[in-house]
Design a protein around this motif. Structure first.
Motif, PDB file in Angstrom:
ATOM      1  N   LYS B  14       2.312  -5.912  22.482  1.00 19.82           N
ATOM      2  CA  LYS B  14       1.142  -6.017  21.606  1.00 19.82           C
ATOM      3  C   LYS B  14       1.442  -5.305  20.296  1.00 19.82           C
ATOM      4  N   THR B  47      -4.134   0.722  24.914  1.00 21.89           N
ATOM      5  CA  THR B  47      -3.823  -0.685  24.670  1.00 21.89           C
ATOM      6  C   THR B  47      -3.391  -1.365  25.968  1.00 21.89           C
ATOM      7  N   ALA B  51      -5.376  -4.449  27.683  1.00 21.79           N
ATOM      8  CA  ALA B  51      -4.755  -5.741  27.985  1.00 21.79           C
ATOM      9  C   ALA B  51      -5.038  -6.119  29.437  1.00 21.79           C
ATOM     10  N   PRO B  58      -2.608  -9.683  24.900  1.00 17.30           N
ATOM     11  CA  PRO B  58      -1.221  -9.331  24.573  1.00 17.30           C
ATOM     12  C   PRO B  58      -0.521 -10.474  23.841  1.00 17.30           C
ATOM     13  N   ASP B  59       0.444 -10.099  22.964  1.00 14.17           N
ATOM     14  CA  ASP B  59       1.186 -11.120  22.228  1.00 14.17           C
ATOM     15  C   ASP B  59       2.191 -11.819  23.128  1.00 14.17           C
TER      16      ASP B  59
END
Ligand SMILES: Nc1ncnc2c1ncn2[C@@H]1O[C@H](COP(=O)(O)OP(=O)(O)O)[C@@H](O)[C@H]1O
Ligand SMILES: [Mg+2]
Lengths: 361, 259
Positions: B14, B47, B51, B58-59
């Motif tokens: 992320k 974070t 998530a 999340p990326d």
């Protein structure tokens, strides 16, 4: 449904050992006894309508003793109710917005624009009055949705959005109406339905207009919405702490949008009530309505910081303003002192709110 | 290591602009455990759990719940899947009552016509159930379920948030710094609550800075550093100062990831 988790006797020995070690008194979450003043404050805080209600009762008592029978006359009492009806309906809309920690400076403009649309479509375009009325409602709804979209999608502060749309709706109103009034006789001849809110049930000297009844019905509906449905809980939660509301799973954007849309539609209904009260449709009427609606909400104990307040409070707030204006007028006091009194009431109301908010630390 | 973990994350990434909050972070929560997640400020703990709780998307990377890949688009999704979170800011509405807060976002409607068509809430059921949940966890010194949350102490609020999570969580409960804002006594009560929730069969992810608290209740400790998991230790094998040393980079993390 909830999943009930049966207590599993896994590793009880370890758990019980820890329990035994810890201070048994802790489990009580003990707190020192709050003082009487603190308890009073908590009470007022939990019941924000109590103070406005007391002020209303005191106001009535004050003017009853100052002015006497003339003030208490059924005709005068019903006159006060008529005088506060428009602000009452707008105040219901404004309460919804302020509960979300927003503010709507365009309520008055939406009201007038909707009334002009209803009037012109029915009287000049010749649409059936019911259709004209419905289109007016849709216009109000659309104005509210525009406010809501700007607040939720562009994330602009409600104050700025509605300051802008106040001008925009005002300009549209002047353009569409060509700044011309539709006279009472014209409406009476072609679209008397629009004046229905001004007609009244007569109880002796007292006149109870359908507009006032409508205000009470709307208040009851919105009260139900706020207090007995999930949507209402979400409105309070969104205004109280939007991030907490979001994390609790509330779609705060949708909640806000719905609030602005409902408020817009309520403003259109206020437009209908306005036609009934004035008799005519004037693009220049109701100029002070914006601020008056905010006044009613604030004096009614609803917090400008959101999440706290009630519809009943707003109606009481509107009545307080009506009682003070009417009572002072009957006492023969100059009009400027009415404004002075309303100003004092606003400041006192907000000061009390601040004091009560400190309960939350 | 035969059982499927309750919740697992693989290689989560992320980014916030140029800040990499999660840098291929792994995560594993087993059945019936309290897993502590520790790490320096800014290591990416919040974070990570956001998530896992659906509050942050999340990326890259994947999340597995009971071995099944899942994707949460909102906290609601995660909640529907049985993951309850007590966020650092508690996600309570102070101006609403305890009962309202317990059911915030998942209010019960009446089962009759009024509920179906007019959205009438079943307030009695909600109040009764809220009261029952709180007393199950020994929190019924909160006498009035209609009391506003803002009139409660910090520990009591934490209690309400935990009771809500325990009541609705079917898979696991995540708690972000539950004792951070509390005094000694109230912290103890919250730790007891956590052990109680675990005893009821719900595994817990505990994010905390407080080493004594972590070492008291955790079965395993996930150490987070610079956006990723650098070690998982058993609190019985390591001292608090070892854990802090690994966390801050002063000590090399042990080779074996699983304790
Ligand atoms: N919403 C956000 N926007 C920008 N940066 C963020 C955001 N949330 C966290 N960060 C950054 O990501 C990193 C990890 O933060 P966080 O997960 O809160 O760490 P921790 O909880 O371990 O203290 C920090 O550098 C923080 O500044
Ligand atoms: Mg954090």
């Amino acid at each position: 449904m909830t999943t009930t988790n049966e207590a599993q006797p896994r590793g009880p020995a370890e758990f019980e050992r820890r329990l035994a070690e810890s201070d048994a008194a802790v489990a009580a979450f003990d707190e020192e006894q709050p003082s009487l003043l603190q308890r009073f404050r908590h009470f007022l805080h939990a019941h924000p309508t109590v103070v406005p209600f007391l002020v209303l009762v005191l106001g009535i008592a004050l003017f009853a003793s100052l002015v006497g029978g003339r003030f208490f006359h059924p005709f005068n009492m019903s006159l006060i109710l008529q005088q506060v009806t428009i602000i009452g309906v707008l105040g219901i809309a404004q309460t919804l917005i302020i509960l979300t920690a927003g503010i709507d400076l365009s309520v008055g403009a939406i009201m007038i624009l909707s009334s002009v649309v209803m009037g012109r479509l029915a009287v000049y375009v010749g649409l059936p009055v019911e259709i004209a009325f419905l289109i007016g409602l849709v216009v109000g709804l659309a104005c509210g949705m525009l406010n809501g979209l700007l607040v939720t999608r562009l994330k602009l502060p409600p104050f700025i959005v509605t300051l802008g749309t106040w001008s925009i709706f005002g300009a549209l109103n002047l353009w569409y109406s060509a700044s011309a009034t539709i006279r009472q006789q014209e409406i009476a001849a072609t679209a008397p339905f629009l004046q229905w809110t001004g007609t009244a049930l007569q109880f002796g000297a007292a006149r109870l207009t359908y507009g006032s009844i409508l205000m009470i019905v709307l208040a009851a509906l919105v009260w139900y919405l706020l207090n007995r449905t999930a949507f209402g809980r979400h409105v309070y939660a969104t205004g109280d702490d939007p991030e907490a509301a979001r994390l609790a799973g509330i779609d705060t954007g949708r909640t806000l949008l719905a609030v602005y849309a409902i408020a817009g539609a309520l403003c259109a209904v206020a437009g209908w009530v306005l036609i009934g009260r004035v008799g005519a449709v004037s693009p220049l009427s109701g100029q002070t309505a914006n601020l008056d609606s905010i006044t009613a909400v604030v004096i009614g104990g609803t917090s400008l910081f959101g999440g706290r307040g009630s519809i009943v409070g707003t109606l009481v707030g509107a009545l307080i303003v009506g009682v003070f204006r009417n009572g002072l007028a009957l006492s023969g006091v100059d009009v400027l002192w009415q404004e002075f009194a309303v100003g004092v009431l606003i400041i006192v109301a907000v000061a009390i709110d601040q004091w009560l908010r400190k309960v939350a630390q | 290591m035969s059982e499927t973990p309750v919740l697992e994350a693989r290689s989560l990434v992320k980014r916030y602009g140029r800040v990499v909050a999660l840098d291929h972070a792994d995560f594993e929560l087993r059945r019936n455990e309290i897993l502590a997640v520790i790490g320096d400020n800014g290591a990416g703990k919040s974070t990570l759990i956001k998530a896992l709780a659906g509050a942050v998307k999340p990326d890259a990377g994947e999340i597995l719940l009971d071995g099944q890949p899942v994707q949460f688009r909102s906290p609601m999704d995660a909640r529907d899947a049985g993951i309850e979170t007590v966020f650092q800011n508690l996600a309570l509405s102070p101006a609403l009552s305890i009962a309202d807060n317990m059911f915030l976002g998942r209010e019960r409607k009446r089962k009759d016509i009024l509920g179906r068509y007019l959205g009438l809430l079943d307030r009695k059921t909600m109040r009764d159930e809220a009261r029952q949940r709180l007393s199950e966890l020994g929190l019924m010194t909160i006498q009035n379920i209609g009391q506003l949350v803002e009139t409660l102490s910090g520990g009591q609020r934490q209690g309400v948030a935990i009771a809500r999570a325990a009541a609705f969580g079917s898979k696991l409960v995540i708690m972000d710094e539950p004792t951070a804002a509390l005094g000694v006594k109230e912290s103890r009560k919250v730790l007891e609550l956590m052990l109680d929730v675990k005893r009821r069969g719900l595994p817990i992810v505990l994010i905390s800075h407080n080493m004594p608290h972590v070492f008291e209740v955790a079965d395993r400790i996930h150490i987070h550093r610079l956006g990723r998991r650098i070690a998982v230790i058993n609190p019985k094998d390591y001292s608090m100062s070892d854990a802090v040393a690994i966390m801050t980079g002063a000590m090399r993390p042990p080779e074996a990831m699983a304790a």
